[in-house]
Design a protein around this motif. Sequence first.
Motif, mmCIF file in Angstrom:
data_model
loop_
_atom_site.group_PDB
_atom_site.id
_atom_site.type_symbol
_atom_site.label_atom_id
_atom_site.label_comp_id
_atom_site.label_asym_id
_atom_site.label_seq_id
_atom_site.Cartn_x
_atom_site.Cartn_y
_atom_site.Cartn_z
ATOM 1 N N LEU A 1 5.708 -4.326 5.607
ATOM 2 C CA LEU A 1 4.397 -4.954 5.422
ATOM 3 C C LEU A 1 3.324 -4.269 6.258
ATOM 4 N N ALA A 2 3.702 -3.803 7.446
ATOM 5 C CA ALA A 2 2.726 -3.099 8.278
ATOM 6 C C ALA A 2 2.345 -1.778 7.630
ATOM 7 N N ASN A 3 3.318 -1.064 7.093
ATOM 8 C CA ASN A 3 3.005 0.192 6.416
ATOM 9 C C ASN A 3 2.069 -0.043 5.247
ATOM 10 N N VAL A 4 2.305 -1.133 4.547
ATOM 11 C CA VAL A 4 1.431 -1.485 3.443
ATOM 12 C C VAL A 4 0.011 -1.746 3.955
ATOM 13 N N ALA A 5 -0.078 -2.506 5.037
ATOM 14 C CA ALA A 5 -1.404 -2.882 5.551
ATOM 15 C C ALA A 5 -2.170 -1.663 6.061
ATOM 16 N N LEU A 6 -1.459 -0.683 6.601
ATOM 17 C CA LEU A 6 -2.151 0.462 7.192
ATOM 18 C C LEU A 6 -2.329 1.605 6.201
ATOM 19 N N SER A 7 -1.779 1.430 5.023
ATOM 20 C CA SER A 7 -1.831 2.530 4.064
ATOM 21 C C SER A 7 -3.166 2.563 3.340
ATOM 22 N N THR A 8 -3.601 3.763 3.004
ATOM 23 C CA THR A 8 -4.804 3.865 2.187
ATOM 24 C C THR A 8 -4.426 4.410 0.818
ATOM 25 N N GLU A 9 -3.153 4.567 0.604
ATOM 26 C CA GLU A 9 -2.703 5.178 -0.639
ATOM 27 C C GLU A 9 -3.010 4.282 -1.819
ATOM 28 N N VAL A 10 -3.273 4.925 -2.913
ATOM 29 C CA VAL A 10 -3.536 4.166 -4.110
ATOM 30 C C VAL A 10 -2.291 4.156 -4.979
ATOM 31 N N LYS A 11 -1.480 5.164 -4.779
ATOM 32 C CA LYS A 11 -0.241 5.240 -5.543
ATOM 33 C C LYS A 11 0.918 5.327 -4.572
ATOM 34 N N THR A 12 2.088 5.126 -5.097
ATOM 35 C CA THR A 12 3.241 5.169 -4.214
ATOM 36 C C THR A 12 3.760 6.589 -4.045
ATOM 37 N N GLU A 13 4.682 6.713 -3.134
ATOM 38 C CA GLU A 13 5.242 8.003 -2.758
ATOM 39 C C GLU A 13 5.576 8.945 -3.918
ATOM 40 N N GLU A 14 6.394 8.446 -4.841
ATOM 41 C CA GLU A 14 6.933 9.373 -5.845
ATOM 42 C C GLU A 14 5.846 10.063 -6.646
ATOM 43 N N ASN A 15 4.764 9.323 -6.884
ATOM 44 C CA ASN A 15 3.738 9.910 -7.720
ATOM 45 C C ASN A 15 2.969 11.019 -7.030
ATOM 46 N N GLN A 16 3.109 11.071 -5.708
ATOM 47 C CA GLN A 16 2.362 12.068 -4.956
ATOM 48 C C GLN A 16 2.699 13.476 -5.414
ATOM 49 N N ALA A 17 3.967 13.668 -5.716
ATOM 50 C CA ALA A 17 4.400 15.013 -6.026
ATOM 51 C C ALA A 17 3.953 15.437 -7.420
ATOM 52 N N GLU A 18 3.588 14.467 -8.240
ATOM 53 C CA GLU A 18 3.241 14.806 -9.608
ATOM 54 C C GLU A 18 1.967 15.623 -9.689
ATOM 55 N N GLU A 19 1.831 16.303 -10.796
ATOM 56 C CA GLU A 19 0.671 17.164 -10.987
ATOM 57 C C GLU A 19 -0.538 16.355 -11.425
ATOM 58 N N LYS A 20 -1.350 15.959 -10.491
ATOM 59 C CA LYS A 20 -2.495 15.124 -10.838
ATOM 60 C C LYS A 20 -3.758 15.598 -10.148
ATOM 61 N N VAL A 21 -4.866 15.414 -10.822
ATOM 62 C CA VAL A 21 -6.157 15.663 -10.192
ATOM 63 C C VAL A 21 -6.390 14.558 -9.167
ATOM 64 N N THR A 22 -6.932 14.908 -8.018
ATOM 65 C CA THR A 22 -7.247 13.892 -7.015
ATOM 66 C C THR A 22 -8.707 13.461 -7.159
ATOM 67 N N ILE A 23 -8.939 12.178 -7.229
ATOM 68 C CA ILE A 23 -10.310 11.670 -7.092
ATOM 69 C C ILE A 23 -10.338 10.977 -5.743
ATOM 70 N N SER A 24 -11.283 11.336 -4.903
ATOM 71 C CA SER A 24 -11.252 10.790 -3.543
ATOM 72 C C SER A 24 -12.652 10.594 -3.005
ATOM 73 N N THR A 25 -12.780 9.682 -2.063
ATOM 74 C CA THR A 25 -14.041 9.639 -1.327
ATOM 75 C C THR A 25 -14.049 10.836 -0.392
ATOM 76 N N ILE A 26 -15.241 11.245 0.021
ATOM 77 C CA ILE A 26 -15.321 12.386 0.939
ATOM 78 C C ILE A 26 -14.657 12.003 2.263
ATOM 79 N N HIS A 27 -14.886 10.759 2.692
ATOM 80 C CA HIS A 27 -14.303 10.337 3.967
ATOM 81 C C HIS A 27 -12.788 10.493 3.980
#
Length: 734
Positions: free
Chosen positions: A558-584
């Motif tokens: 639950l703490a990892n969840v609370a401190l995470s800023t991720e929008v997707k979970t781990e597995e999807n990170q490796a996939e080939e996707k365009v990143t949309i992000s705030t500059i910050h």
Amino acid sequence: MDPILDGLNQAQRTAVASPSPVLQVLAPPGSGKTKTLTARVAYLLSHHGFRPQDVICCTFTIKASREMRERLSRLIGEQVQSKLVLGTFHSICRRYLVAYGHLIGLRKGFGIADSNDSLAIIKRIVKRSRLNILPNTARSRISSQKAQGISWEEVAEKTKTQNVEQQEFVKVYRDYESALAASNLLDYDDLLLRCADLLRSHPQCVSNVQAVLVDEFQDTNRIQFELMNLLASCQRCITIVGDPDQSIYGFRSAEIKNLERMQRLYSNTSVVLLEDNYRSSGSILGSAEEVIQQDTSRPVKKLLPTHGVGTMPVLRKLPSAAAEAQWMVTEIKRCIALTGSLLKHSDFAVLLRSASLSRQIESEMGKQGVPYRMVGGSRFFDRVEIRLLLDYLRVISHPENNDALIRIINTPARKMGEETIKTLTTGAEKDKLPLWNYVKDVAQGRRSTQKNLSKAADVGLSGFVGLIESARRKLEECADASSPKILLEFIIKKLGFREYLGVTYPLDEENRWANVEELLAQAGDPSVEASQDDALADIDGLEQQQGHAGEEALSRFLANVALSTEVKTEENQAEEKVTISTIHAAKGLEWPVVFVAAVYEGIIPHSRAEDSDEERRLLYVAMTRAQALLYLSLPRRDSKNGEETRPSSFLPRTITETKFRQVGPKLHDQIIFDIAEILRRPRPSQEAMVEGLKGLPSIYDDMWNPDGDDDGPNKATRWDGSEAGQESWAKRRR
Ligand code: ATP
Ligand code: MG
């Protein structure tokens, strides 16, 4: 050659191997600060014999700490790396509080209030007391006071005036703090503050620490600076890396002055400057430099490219935000096609001043079938269905969490209306009991409410209490790291959650259920962050708080969840996707191709921003994320108010739209050559290029042929990818 120093330039090696215990590495973007810091960690371990559990390394984001772990795994091995105390300031502080919080009277098993929880609590206070203050304003003001270490009592002390607004603020601040305490929750700021309290009063907790290292130091605030000093109080061995030109968190009380403060505090500070840039092409650096140099108060620094000039950045003005989104997505597709196998989706990022600008772009990506992931916007964990399940877990993990309890008590519906819930909360308040204890007493007939509950509500309440109690028994039985997954499955089954989704969201059930499956996968994954929570080093005479393994695993999840800023979970990170992000959220990261969208007055600089220099630095940070290709764009009209836009006054003059047109086209293969050189990738084969070109409407326009209004071959002919065809095209262009 020492493998740790291999692949570093002279200045970087000097920094890594510096004998000075206090070291500042100051350098512009892309000069290898993070790389140097990582190597220094490895160097301290292997050359100074430090144990990994005695070295603390602070990164700015969870993503950055994950990347650093990966780099370190390669340098010093997985085993050693996993023992390091490495993470964001927040996650490191949490570890200390879990282990030693009892020494400062922190109750065991505290939960973390993320920014949504904080806002919900504040909204409740504002509503109940009928205040006029805006909840969002109150939240950021509270956070800024806390970041400066100012308590509500101190604010109250200062505001003895009759100013109504001030008094309202004090009231919200006070009630907010007591709501957190009642629910045994710590918010983000508390994690830092309470950890500083702990280290101040019990410095022996960090008596083992040999070295502290901090990335992105320019964005530390006062309390983080103090924490750094407290963590390092024993050996006073500190390495920081940073760049004053990239300070973009002033709005969150970050203080550039910390650099000077540090030099004053440690008279033995050595400073190493890095100059060579390894990230971006010469022309990208040139344009970025033009932006930052508009601030004449800063010392002039050169950005020295190690790559060639490359392709000029592109500026585009499009009729509307929708057209801008469409252009970007088409351009991404075309870049991929035109460069053969050289670029893939994950090489692209679209950077935005604020997450609220992403809607058009996301919908266009969806329309054109371009896979993407969104970072820094609303999080995966904030989706309604995910949030609900997490709230159940939070209540199971620690039932004192009043807010989570209120949110789930009648969801899915259990025939308890607002009236019933009000009866219960006021009853609990009156009897001075945590809501859970009160509710349990009522359900089990040990206590009666002031107003009788309806029969149906009574049944609903008993069912709910029974459910939570059986889940808590389940947790007790499960004494290992599998508890988050087991409990999630238990709750999903007991609630009939799939059916609930079907009834509540008939049109969107599939998607939402897919999210739930993702959450389950994440709960079952003992991921990188979990290893961060291994016990801290043992210290003689100081006992770490021990607990039940299943409960700890759940609370860590639950703490990892609370401190995470991720929008997707781990597995999807490796996939080939365009990143949309705030500059910050893009700080410290890099992509081969970067689009910075909506670069107009009112957005960058933002109309509500107080510090225009910081806004300029923000654009600078955005531009310096790009390695090979950089696109800046804006719509002719603001999508909200329809007003004509004015390009950002920060835009570099050398890349105005017209100027770009005059620069003229670069040869297709020259561009590919440049990209391949910067990315150190092999050039694609002719076959791959020809394949990529198939089905494209026109191969040379926009950046490939900006002045496409002449009779160039892009109109008349189509290059077939052959050498001969290319030569003839090139001749005609000359
Ligand atoms: P930022 O200020 O944006 O955080 P940074 O200074 O931390 O940037 P890094 O992210 O460490 O820079 O490095 C930028 C890029 O340059 C990375 O891809 C890194 O691998 C590469 N790089 C750094 N130093 C060298 C070097 N000596 N030789 C080759 N590549 C390098
Ligand atoms: Mg960095």
